[in-house]
Design a protein around this motif. Sequence first.
Motif, PDB file in Angstrom:
ATOM      1  N   LEU A 103      -5.011 -72.720 149.240  1.00 47.18           N
ATOM      2  CA  LEU A 103      -5.493 -72.882 150.609  1.00 47.18           C
ATOM      3  C   LEU A 103      -4.992 -71.755 151.511  1.00 47.18           C
ATOM      4  N   LEU A 104      -3.773 -71.285 151.269  1.00 43.54           N
ATOM      5  CA  LEU A 104      -3.247 -70.159 152.045  1.00 43.54           C
ATOM      6  C   LEU A 104      -4.162 -68.944 151.916  1.00 43.54           C
ATOM      7  N   LEU A 105      -4.609 -68.659 150.706  1.00 41.52           N
ATOM      8  CA  LEU A 105      -5.480 -67.504 150.503  1.00 41.52           C
ATOM      9  C   LEU A 105      -6.838 -67.700 151.172  1.00 41.52           C
ATOM     10  N   LEU A 106      -7.326 -68.927 151.205  1.00 40.85           N
ATOM     11  CA  LEU A 106      -8.591 -69.185 151.902  1.00 40.85           C
ATOM     12  C   LEU A 106      -8.435 -68.981 153.404  1.00 40.85           C
ATOM     13  N   VAL A 107      -7.276 -69.350 153.947  1.00 41.91           N
ATOM     14  CA  VAL A 107      -7.027 -69.144 155.372  1.00 41.91           C
ATOM     15  C   VAL A 107      -6.859 -67.651 155.675  1.00 41.91           C
ATOM     16  N   ILE A 108      -6.329 -66.897 154.710  1.00 35.03           N
ATOM     17  CA  ILE A 108      -6.180 -65.456 154.887  1.00 35.03           C
ATOM     18  C   ILE A 108      -7.536 -64.750 154.823  1.00 35.03           C
ATOM     19  N   THR A 109      -8.524 -65.372 154.195  1.00 40.88           N
ATOM     20  CA  THR A 109      -9.834 -64.738 154.004  1.00 40.88           C
ATOM     21  C   THR A 109     -10.475 -64.247 155.302  1.00 40.88           C
ATOM     22  N   PRO A 110     -10.454 -65.004 156.415  1.00 43.53           N
ATOM     23  CA  PRO A 110     -11.014 -64.447 157.659  1.00 43.53           C
ATOM     24  C   PRO A 110     -10.334 -63.148 158.086  1.00 43.53           C
ATOM     25  N   PHE A 111      -9.011 -63.077 157.919  1.00 41.31           N
ATOM     26  CA  PHE A 111      -8.291 -61.844 158.243  1.00 41.31           C
ATOM     27  C   PHE A 111      -8.713 -60.722 157.292  1.00 41.31           C
ATOM     28  N   ALA A 112      -8.821 -61.047 155.985  1.00 42.06           N
ATOM     29  CA  ALA A 112      -9.251 -60.049 155.011  1.00 42.06           C
ATOM     30  C   ALA A 112     -10.673 -59.583 155.307  1.00 42.06           C
ATOM     31  N   THR A 113     -11.502 -60.483 155.808  1.00 44.84           N
ATOM     32  CA  THR A 113     -12.871 -60.127 156.184  1.00 44.84           C
ATOM     33  C   THR A 113     -12.870 -59.142 157.342  1.00 44.84           C
ATOM     34  N   ASP A 114     -12.017 -59.379 158.313  1.00 41.01           N
ATOM     35  CA  ASP A 114     -11.887 -58.472 159.446  1.00 41.01           C
ATOM     36  C   ASP A 114     -11.389 -57.104 158.982  1.00 41.01           C
ATOM     37  N   VAL A 115     -10.482 -57.112 158.009  1.00 44.83           N
ATOM     38  CA  VAL A 115      -9.938 -55.851 157.488  1.00 44.83           C
ATOM     39  C   VAL A 115     -11.022 -55.049 156.778  1.00 44.83           C
TER      40      VAL A 115
END
Length: 213
Positions: A103-115
Amino acid sequence: MTISTEQVPSEDVETRAAAAERLTFFGDAVIAIALTLLALELPVPEGSTNSALLRSAWADRAGYLAFLISFVVIAAHWRAHHRVFRYVTALNGRLTSLTVYWLLLLVITPFATDVISGHGAFQVRFVFYATVQFAACVLFLLMVREIRRAGLHRTDAPAEAFSLVTRRSATAAAAFLVSVPISFLTAYAYLCWILIPVIGPSALARLRRHGQT
């Protein structure tokens, strides 16, 4: 080993089932938050005329494409999670920890998308995004493995429910992994994320049919 209601007191069975259900609901809530954060990161086109607004939207096309890809990725994770966890009747510490990390990685996904939708340093941005998604796929595979290994599922759970999500998650993990070296050759490396999950299963099916003939 599977959990049997004949070996475990009914109160313990109900408690374990309730814990599994709470973890499932928690996962659904976190995924909903991740999707909401993903939408909040969308660039808003600007312009006082139609042409200016359209030019602004076109200039941000990378951000919109990244949003669509990430939405599909997170939705696929949710679908796989739903397909597996509806059969889960108990938890252990390992499964809970794996789920939290996933779940942590899924929450990080929006940030990774922005990156990844930013400008410049394409390879670093791409590798970061692909690594996050590859790790999420691997963690989900470990979750499914733990559920089956520890017998945390219903005794009447169909084996195909687990094998199907395992194949799909493994294919997605392979797509993200293969795309990393390709990103150093072309900016179209993200096509691996689309083509491998589509072509891979059909290619394997043909190989199996060929091997049986």
